[in-house]
Design a protein around this motif. Structure first.
Motif, PDB file in Angstrom:
ATOM      1  N   ILE A 135       0.841  -1.007  -0.119  1.00  0.00           N
ATOM      2  CA  ILE A 135      -0.063  -0.046  -0.106  1.00  0.00           C
ATOM      3  C   ILE A 135       0.699   1.300   0.309  1.00  0.00           C
ATOM      4  N   ASN A 136       2.036   1.215   0.473  1.00  0.00           N
ATOM      5  CA  ASN A 136       2.995   2.190   0.368  1.00  0.00           C
ATOM      6  C   ASN A 136       3.124   2.699  -0.990  1.00  0.00           C
ATOM      7  N   GLU A 137       3.431   1.595  -1.621  1.00  0.00           N
ATOM      8  CA  GLU A 137       3.865   1.768  -3.149  1.00  0.00           C
ATOM      9  C   GLU A 137       2.649   2.507  -3.842  1.00  0.00           C
ATOM     10  N   TYR A 138       1.347   2.004  -3.542  1.00  0.00           N
ATOM     11  CA  TYR A 138       0.187   2.323  -4.086  1.00  0.00           C
ATOM     12  C   TYR A 138       0.076   4.151  -3.960  1.00  0.00           C
ATOM     13  N   GLU A 139       0.308   4.321  -2.494  1.00  0.00           N
ATOM     14  CA  GLU A 139       0.012   5.844  -2.230  1.00  0.00           C
ATOM     15  C   GLU A 139       0.950   6.544  -2.966  1.00  0.00           C
ATOM     16  N   LYS A 140       2.232   6.169  -3.120  1.00  0.00           N
ATOM     17  CA  LYS A 140       3.417   6.867  -3.789  1.00  0.00           C
ATOM     18  C   LYS A 140       2.787   7.010  -5.119  1.00  0.00           C
ATOM     19  N   VAL A 141       2.259   6.151  -5.909  1.00  0.00           N
ATOM     20  CA  VAL A 141       1.917   6.276  -7.281  1.00  0.00           C
ATOM     21  C   VAL A 141       0.540   7.413  -7.327  1.00  0.00           C
TER      22      VAL A 141
END
Length: 364
Positions: A343-349
């Motif tokens: 989810i950290n990666e989704y938020e970055k996107v």
């Protein structure tokens, strides 16, 4: 698809949505109408459902206008389409430029890529992809990723699927004792019953492996014509193959913990959660070479029944290799394939798409 439907797509979308809500985001899921869904909100996620069926190549039936009106009137920042080749995404294509918010697509593999009936779809797809602000792939090297690279789709990120740490962190076994499975060795296959999931392949491999004091457990969401077909193949002569349906989630996790090997014979996949669950439970897997599975640590890939039979016997005789696979899979799960990190990666996107003048490539 969304709750109460049970499948890989549902689980991924639901997990992403619920974790985002916990982090303070507002999430609405637009999904297919289901008569058993008697709620408009679940765990903080708002749900809008539409009675629509069909795909691009066959056409669509149902509340198409209601869905497009919803999209035009939606007061949000980002729309994320999960999976091409289904109505919720394909109906968006003609109106992409008219939607005022940012758009993200997770194509999920393009399962019809080799079907000639879908050729016009893939001819027009590069132009559609370029209208999205960002593309998310679940792994590098699969057909959707390669298609994008070939067609100069450069605004992409690779984010894998995942499993919840809390489900497996303190999980215990006990499945064999609870369900009266007496054999010492237990092999597991978890997947909805169906010909594309190909449990018949797994059953034949297990039988042909000929291991004494061993059982095979098959778990699906519910019994159907295919599970009945599998049972009819076995007749009454096989007392070490067990079929289960409608199990609570903690029971399924318990089965993973008890299993010696996870066996998977599917014909079509992208990034199957059941393989990630095997990794999370430190259960080595043997799988057909489908989707992204070949890129995952913790198991063996086979391309024939004979090779699965050989691999079952070989791993059960080589405990050191088996333990190495178990440790490699678990380590990768903790480092890369759990939802908190994903989810950290989704938020970055999301932040890049929202606040950058031009979406950049942040491939991992």
């Amino acid at each position: 698809m969304y709750n109460p439907v049970v499948c890989g797509v549902q689980e991924v979308v639901q997990k992403i949505s619920e974790v985002l809500v916990k982090r303070g985001h507002e999430v609405t899921v637009a999904t297919t109408y289901n008569p058993d869904r008697n709620f408009k909100e679940l765990n903080g996620v708002k749900i809008e459902h539409f009675n629509i069926s069909g795909k691009w190549v066959r056409g669509f039936k149902g509340e198409k206008n209601k869905y497009t009106e919803f999209l035009h009137s939606f007061n949000g920042d980002i729309m994320m389409n999960y999976a091409a080749l289904q109505w919720g995404t394909d109906l968006v294509y003609p109106i992409l430029k008219k939607l005022p918010y940012k758009k993200i697509l997770i194509p999920c593999g393009y399962s019809t890529f080799d079907n000639w009936k879908w050729r016009p779809y893939y001819w027009m797809l590069p132009g559609v992809l370029k209208k999205y602000n960002h593309i998310i792939y679940h792994c590098k090297g699969y057909r959707d990723f390669n298609f994008g690279i070939k067609n100069n789709i450069n605004n992409y990120t690779v984010i894998p699927n995942g499993v919840a740490i809390e489900e497996f962190e303190h999980a215990t076994g006990g499945f064999k004792n609870e369900y009266g499975i007496k054999q010492t060795n237990m092999f597991l296959c978890v997947s909805n019953y169906g010909p594309y999931k190909n449990q018949e392949f797994v059953i034949k491999a297990f039988i042909n492996a000929g291991l004494k004091d061993s059982s095979l457990v098959l778990i699906g969401s519910k019994f159907n014509e295919y599970s009945n077909y599998l049972k009819s193949l076995l007749g009454n002569n096989c007392n070490n193959i067990y079929f289960f349906e409608k199990l609570q989630r903690n029971k399924i996790v318990s089965a993973y913990i008890d299993a010696d090997l996870f066996l998977f014979g599917s014909k079509i996949e992208y990034m199957p959660l059941v393989i990630l669950e095997a990794m999370a439970s430190s259960t080595p897997f043997i799988s057909t070479d489908v989707g992204c599975v070949g890129s995952l640590p913790g198991g063996m890939i086979v391309d024939s029944l004979e090779k699965m039979v050989y691999s079952i016997n070989w791993l059960m005789k080589n405990s050191e290799v088996k333990n190495t696979f178990a440790n490699e899979g678990r380590k990768a799960f903790m480092e890369f394939f759990n939802w908190e990190k994903i989810i950290n990666e989704y938020e970055k996107v999301f932040y890049i798409v929202l606040y950058s003048a031009e979406s950049i490539n942040i491939i991992n």
